[in-house]
Design a protein around this motif. Structure first.
Motif, short mmCIF file in Angstrom:
data_model
loop_
_atom_site.label_atom_id
_atom_site.label_comp_id
_atom_site.label_asym_id
_atom_site.label_seq_id
_atom_site.Cartn_x
_atom_site.Cartn_y
_atom_site.Cartn_z
N LEU A 11 0.83 -1.20 0.00
CA LEU A 11 0.00 0.00 0.00
C LEU A 11 0.86 1.26 0.00
N LYS A 12 1.90 1.25 0.82
CA LYS A 12 2.81 2.40 0.90
C LYS A 12 3.44 2.66 -0.47
N MET A 15 0.79 4.00 -2.91
CA MET A 15 0.43 5.39 -2.59
C MET A 15 1.53 6.35 -3.02
N SER A 77 -11.29 2.58 3.65
CA SER A 77 -10.07 2.77 2.85
C SER A 77 -9.61 4.21 2.80
N ASP A 78 -10.55 5.14 2.76
CA ASP A 78 -10.17 6.56 2.78
C ASP A 78 -9.25 6.86 3.96
N LEU A 81 -5.72 4.81 3.71
CA LEU A 81 -4.77 5.29 2.71
C LEU A 81 -4.06 6.58 3.14
N TYR A 82 -4.80 7.50 3.73
CA TYR A 82 -4.15 8.70 4.24
C TYR A 82 -3.18 8.37 5.37
N ARG A 85 -0.01 6.84 3.87
CA ARG A 85 0.80 7.88 3.20
C ARG A 85 1.50 8.76 4.22
#
Length: 138
Positions: A11-12, A15, A77-78, A81-82, A85
């Motif tokens: 994911l990292k 992103m 997920s919103d 994901l932040y 990141r």
């Protein structure tokens, strides 16, 4: 997509690529990402609305429609994901930090004081002697 079991590292990476492809690194300072994540906290309110009038919801969400599950996944997920990141930009290894936090929580909530209890750690009598549980562990 259909990728189950994706790692935080993947994911990292995705992103970072997503931001780089759009030339958004210039905007992704820790402060800006934190403020954006703060805005996503209201997503918790949106998550609450999804559950608000359903009463108690069983694990696995039986009886939910696919579009309801998908909406829930998008809202969760919103926030994720932040968070991924922000941790990357700050140089924090989120997986390692989460494991460390689990270790700290295990110290705050020892099994012999916490098993089956919803008490906050400050309500536990940490000076009480350890009592063996049904497995013989303390």
């Amino acid at each position: 997509m259909g990728e189950k079991g994706v790692t935080l590292e993947e994911l990292k990476k995705r992103m970072a690529e997503f931001a780089s492809d759009r030339d958004w690194d210039q905007f992704h300072s820790p402060r800006n990402l934190l403020l954006a994540l703060g805005g996503k906290v209201r997503k918790v309110g949106e998550l609450s609305e999804i559950f608000q009038w359903r009463g108690e919801v069983a694990r696995g969400l039986p009886g939910w429609k696919e579009e309801e599950r998908q909406h829930l996944g998008e809202e969760l997920s919103d926030v994720l994901l932040y968070l991924v990141r922000l941790s990357d930009v700050c140089g924090v290894y989120l997986g390692e930090a989460a494991l460390r936090k689990l270790q700290l929580n295990a110290l705050k909530y020892p099994v012999h004081l916490s098993k089956g209890s919803s008490k906050k750690h400050t309500q536990n009598n940490v000076n009480a002697p350890a009592v063996a549980d049904s497995n013989g562990d303390c």
